[in-house]
Motif scaffolding. Structure first.
Motif, short mmCIF file in Angstrom:
data_model
loop_
_atom_site.label_atom_id
_atom_site.label_comp_id
_atom_site.label_asym_id
_atom_site.label_seq_id
_atom_site.Cartn_x
_atom_site.Cartn_y
_atom_site.Cartn_z
N MET A 1 4.86 -12.34 36.35
CA MET A 1 5.98 -13.14 35.91
C MET A 1 6.57 -12.50 34.67
SD MET A 1 3.96 -16.47 34.38
CE MET A 1 2.58 -16.45 35.48
N LYS A 2 7.85 -12.61 34.52
CA LYS A 2 8.55 -12.04 33.36
C LYS A 2 8.61 -13.08 32.26
CE LYS A 2 10.88 -8.11 34.64
NZ LYS A 2 11.41 -7.00 33.98
N ALA A 3 8.43 -12.62 31.04
CA ALA A 3 8.56 -13.50 29.88
C ALA A 3 10.02 -13.53 29.47
CB ALA A 3 7.69 -12.99 28.74
N ALA A 4 10.48 -14.67 29.03
CA ALA A 4 11.85 -14.75 28.54
C ALA A 4 11.91 -14.08 27.18
CB ALA A 4 12.28 -16.21 28.43
N ASP A 5 12.75 -13.07 27.03
CA ASP A 5 12.82 -12.32 25.78
C ASP A 5 13.18 -13.20 24.59
OD1 ASP A 5 12.08 -10.00 27.05
OD2 ASP A 5 14.09 -9.15 27.13
N ALA A 6 13.84 -14.32 24.82
CA ALA A 6 14.29 -15.17 23.72
C ALA A 6 13.12 -15.75 22.93
CB ALA A 6 15.16 -16.31 24.26
N GLY A 7 11.98 -16.05 23.56
CA GLY A 7 10.85 -16.67 22.87
C GLY A 7 9.80 -15.70 22.41
N LEU A 8 10.11 -14.43 22.34
CA LEU A 8 9.08 -13.43 22.07
C LEU A 8 8.67 -13.32 20.61
CD1 LEU A 8 10.12 -10.65 24.58
CD2 LEU A 8 8.25 -12.30 24.75
N ASP A 9 9.40 -13.93 19.69
CA ASP A 9 8.99 -13.88 18.28
C ASP A 9 7.64 -14.56 18.07
OD1 ASP A 9 11.09 -12.39 17.40
OD2 ASP A 9 12.17 -14.05 16.47
N ASP A 10 7.28 -15.50 18.95
CA ASP A 10 6.02 -16.21 18.84
C ASP A 10 4.96 -15.70 19.81
OD1 ASP A 10 7.09 -17.94 16.88
OD2 ASP A 10 7.97 -19.19 18.44
N ALA A 11 5.25 -14.63 20.53
CA ALA A 11 4.35 -14.16 21.58
C ALA A 11 3.00 -13.70 21.03
CB ALA A 11 5.00 -13.00 22.36
N VAL A 12 1.96 -14.13 21.72
CA VAL A 12 0.60 -13.65 21.45
C VAL A 12 0.31 -12.67 22.58
CG1 VAL A 12 -1.83 -14.27 21.21
CG2 VAL A 12 -0.04 -15.79 20.30
N VAL A 13 0.19 -11.39 22.21
CA VAL A 13 0.06 -10.31 23.19
C VAL A 13 -1.37 -9.79 23.22
CG1 VAL A 13 0.91 -8.04 23.89
CG2 VAL A 13 2.47 -9.67 22.77
N VAL A 14 -1.95 -9.73 24.42
CA VAL A 14 -3.32 -9.26 24.61
C VAL A 14 -3.29 -8.10 25.60
CG1 VAL A 14 -5.64 -9.85 25.41
CG2 VAL A 14 -4.27 -11.56 24.17
N ALA A 15 -3.95 -7.00 25.24
CA ALA A 15 -4.11 -5.88 26.16
C ALA A 15 -5.48 -5.98 26.82
CB ALA A 15 -3.98 -4.55 25.41
N LEU A 16 -5.52 -5.68 28.11
CA LEU A 16 -6.76 -5.67 28.88
C LEU A 16 -6.98 -4.27 29.41
CD1 LEU A 16 -4.89 -8.35 29.86
CD2 LEU A 16 -7.06 -8.91 30.92
N GLY A 17 -8.22 -3.82 29.42
CA GLY A 17 -8.50 -2.51 29.98
C GLY A 17 -9.98 -2.35 30.28
N GLY A 18 -10.27 -1.30 31.01
CA GLY A 18 -11.65 -0.96 31.32
C GLY A 18 -11.70 0.15 32.35
N ASN A 19 -12.87 0.78 32.45
CA ASN A 19 -13.03 1.82 33.47
C ASN A 19 -14.37 1.76 34.19
OD1 ASN A 19 -14.57 2.86 31.34
ND2 ASN A 19 -13.99 4.97 31.79
N LEU A 20 -15.10 0.67 34.00
CA LEU A 20 -16.34 0.45 34.74
C LEU A 20 -16.22 -0.90 35.45
CD1 LEU A 20 -18.97 1.46 32.01
CD2 LEU A 20 -18.06 2.89 33.88
N ALA A 21 -16.52 -0.94 36.73
CA ALA A 21 -16.34 -2.15 37.52
C ALA A 21 -17.45 -3.18 37.31
CB ALA A 21 -16.23 -1.80 39.00
N GLY A 22 -18.58 -2.78 36.73
CA GLY A 22 -19.68 -3.73 36.55
C GLY A 22 -20.12 -4.27 37.89
N ASP A 23 -20.20 -5.59 38.01
CA ASP A 23 -20.64 -6.24 39.24
C ASP A 23 -19.50 -6.47 40.23
OD1 ASP A 23 -23.23 -6.39 38.26
OD2 ASP A 23 -22.93 -8.39 37.41
N PHE A 24 -18.32 -5.94 39.94
CA PHE A 24 -17.15 -6.17 40.78
C PHE A 24 -16.88 -4.95 41.67
CE2 PHE A 24 -16.94 -9.18 37.45
CZ PHE A 24 -16.36 -10.30 38.00
N THR A 25 -16.05 -5.14 42.67
CA THR A 25 -15.76 -4.05 43.61
C THR A 25 -14.86 -2.99 43.01
OG1 THR A 25 -13.91 -5.32 44.53
CG2 THR A 25 -16.05 -5.52 45.64
#
Length: 175
Positions: A1-25
Motif C-alpha cells: 500500500m502507498k503512504a499518502a505523502d501529505a502525512g509523512l512528517d509524522d511517519a515512523v519508518v522501520v527497515a526490515l532485513g535478513g539473510n538467514l531463513a531460520g525456521d522458515f522456508t
C-alpha cells in the motif's frame, strides 16, 4: 500500500532485513511473519514496501539479503518502539553479536517523524540509512516524498544517489 505523502512528517519508518531463513522456508517468509507481529507489538503497519534483494556484505559470497520498509503507527516514545523491535528480533532468533554478521532478522528504526536525537543506543534519524539503496529504495516505493529530517531530501532522491548496496533490486512491487 502507498503512504499518502501529505502525512509523512509524522511517519515512523522501520527497515526490515535478513539473510538467514531460520525456521522458515525463505528469508521472505520470515520477514512476512515478523511484519505480521508488528500490530501485536503496538506498531500497526500503515504502509509497507515489497521485498528487495542485495548481495551479502562485507562478503558477497554469503547468502543474499532481503530487505523492506514499513511505515508504522507508534504511540510510545522512540526508545519504546526500539525495544518492541528488539523483542520481535529475539522472537525470530536474532542474536546480536558481531557487526555485519549474517542474521535472521534486523529491524532498524529509521525515523520517528521529524525527530532528531542522539542518545544511548538510539540515533534519529538512523545515521546511515540515507546512504543505503536497500533502505531508501523500498521507502521510495511507498513514500517517495518522505523527507529526511536532517537533509530535507526525499526518499526518491536519496534512493537515486545512495552509495551503499547499489546492487539492491526489488523482488516484487509494493503490496
Amino acid at each position: 500500500m502507498k503512504a499518502a505523502d501529505a502525512g509523512l512528517d509524522d511517519a515512523v519508518v522501520v527497515a526490515l532485513g535478513g539473510n538467514l531463513a531460520g525456521d522458515f522456508t525463505s528469508s521472505e517468509a520470515l520477514l512476512e511473519a515478523a511484519l505480521a507481529r508488528f500490530p501485536q507489538a503496538g506498531l500497526p503497519v500503515v504502509a509497507r514496501s515489497g521485498w528487495w534483494r542485495s548481495a551479502a556484505w562485507p562478503d558477497p559470497k554469503g547468502e543474499e539479503y532481503r530487505n523492506g520498509v514499513a511505515i508504522v503507527e507508534a504511540n510510545g516514545p522512540p526508545q519504546a518502539v526500539l525495544e518492541a523491535l528488539f523483542a520481535i528480533e529475539r522472537a525470530f532468533g536474532r542474536i546480536r553479536g558481531e557487526p555485519n554478521a549474517p542474521r535472521t532478522l534486523d529491524l532498524d528504526l529509521i525515523a520517528y517523524g521529524r525527530k532528531v536525537a542522539e542518545g544511548p543506543g538510539l540515533i534519529l534519524p538512523h545515521p546511515r540509512a540515507h546512504e543505503r539503496l536497500f533502505v531508501m529504495g523500498p521507502l521510495a516505493q511507498i513514500a517517495p516524498g518522505w523527507r529526511h529530517p536532517v537533509s530535507g531530501k526525499t526518499a526518491a532522491e536519496l534512493a537515486r544517489y545512495a552509495t551503499v548496496g547499489r546492487d539492491a533490486r526489488p523482488l516484487h512491487s509494493a503490496v
